[in-house]
Write an enzyme that holds these catalytic residues in place. Structure first.
Site, short mmCIF file in Angstrom:
data_model
loop_
_atom_site.label_atom_id
_atom_site.label_comp_id
_atom_site.label_asym_id
_atom_site.label_seq_id
_atom_site.Cartn_x
_atom_site.Cartn_y
_atom_site.Cartn_z
N ASP A 31 0.86 -1.20 0.00
CA ASP A 31 0.00 0.00 0.00
C ASP A 31 0.89 1.24 0.00
OD1 ASP A 31 -3.20 0.57 1.09
OD2 ASP A 31 -1.75 2.22 1.10
N ASN A 87 -12.86 -3.07 2.77
CA ASN A 87 -13.80 -1.96 2.83
C ASN A 87 -14.70 -2.05 1.61
OD1 ASN A 87 -12.52 -0.87 5.15
ND2 ASN A 87 -10.96 0.08 3.86
N GLY A 93 -16.03 2.74 3.68
CA GLY A 93 -14.79 3.52 3.57
C GLY A 93 -13.95 3.15 2.37
N GLN A 94 -14.55 2.49 1.37
CA GLN A 94 -13.79 2.11 0.17
C GLN A 94 -13.50 3.34 -0.67
OE1 GLN A 94 -15.80 -0.79 -2.27
NE2 GLN A 94 -14.03 -1.11 -3.60
N HIS A 100 -10.39 -5.29 -2.99
CA HIS A 100 -9.04 -5.53 -2.48
C HIS A 100 -9.10 -5.94 -1.02
CE1 HIS A 100 -10.02 -1.22 -2.29
NE2 HIS A 100 -9.36 -1.17 -1.15
N HIS A 102 -6.97 -5.77 2.38
CA HIS A 102 -5.84 -5.19 3.07
C HIS A 102 -5.25 -6.27 3.99
CE1 HIS A 102 -6.87 -0.80 2.40
NE2 HIS A 102 -8.07 -1.34 2.20
P1 AMP Z 1 -9.74 1.44 0.43
O1 AMP Z 1 -9.84 2.76 1.17
O2 AMP Z 1 -10.15 0.27 1.22
O3 AMP Z 1 -10.41 1.53 -0.91
O4 AMP Z 1 -8.19 1.22 0.20
C1 AMP Z 1 -7.49 1.78 -0.87
C2 AMP Z 1 -6.02 1.72 -0.51
O5 AMP Z 1 -5.30 1.89 -1.72
C3 AMP Z 1 -5.56 2.80 0.45
O6 AMP Z 1 -5.01 2.18 1.62
C4 AMP Z 1 -4.51 3.57 -0.34
O7 AMP Z 1 -3.43 3.98 0.45
C5 AMP Z 1 -4.11 2.55 -1.40
N1 AMP Z 1 -3.59 3.09 -2.64
C6 AMP Z 1 -4.13 4.08 -3.40
N2 AMP Z 1 -3.39 4.27 -4.49
C7 AMP Z 1 -2.38 3.37 -4.45
C8 AMP Z 1 -1.28 3.07 -5.31
N3 AMP Z 1 -1.07 3.73 -6.43
N4 AMP Z 1 -0.42 2.09 -4.93
C9 AMP Z 1 -0.62 1.40 -3.78
N5 AMP Z 1 -1.64 1.64 -2.94
C10 AMP Z 1 -2.51 2.61 -3.26
#
Ligand code: AMP
Length: 114
Positions: A31, A87, A93-94, A100, A102
């Site tokens: 991340d 999420n 909170g997505q 994905h 985490h």
């Molecule tokens: P969510 O809020 O559950 O949709 O998680 C999205 C996650 O993607 C967040 O933890 C961000 O920090 C991560 N994220 C966004 N852009 C990137 C990227 N380019 N490379 C890696 N992680 C990312």
């Protein structure tokens, strides 16, 4: 055709990511804004926008994502445990509309989450 997003671009190698695992079904990468010492995202290559979009035919794929998560947790040294988070949608909170998981570890997490 679903809207494009940053994770689909990572799958297509159009933008870089610190990939830790890849196979024909999924990709895992660090991340960019880690919320724990270890914070990896595991994503299916199939376009599935949210957890709510999972269907019965996706069951083997979703199971595979969890097997990969367990193997990565071991490889990344998370012997004291870890947390998996999905999420889904606005209330979940997505922020990126591609399913994905985490995988977070390396510190103690509290409950309930925020
Ligand atoms: P969510 O809020 O559950 O949709 O998680 C999205 C996650 O993607 C967040 O933890 C961000 O920090 C991560 N994220 C966004 N852009 C990137 C990227 N380019 N490379 C890696 N992680 C990312």
């Amino acid at each position: 055709m679903p809207a494009d997003n940053i994770f689909l671009k990572i799958i297509r190698k159009e933008i870089p990511a610190k990939v830790v695992y890849e196979d024909d079904q999924c990709l895992a990468f660090h991340d960019v804004g880690p919320k724990a010492p270890v914070h990896v995202l595991i994503i299916p290559k199939k376009v599935i926008p949210t957890h709510a979009d999972i269907t019965e035919e996706d069951a083997p794929l979703i199971g595979h994502l969890h097997v990969v998560a367990a193997k990565l947790a071991a490889q990344l040294g998370l012997t004291d445990g870890y947390r998996l988070v999905i999420n889904s949608g606005p209330h979940g909170g997505q922020t990126v509309p591609h399913l994905h998981i985490h995988l977070m570890g390396g510190r103690h997490f509290t409950w309930p989450p925020g």
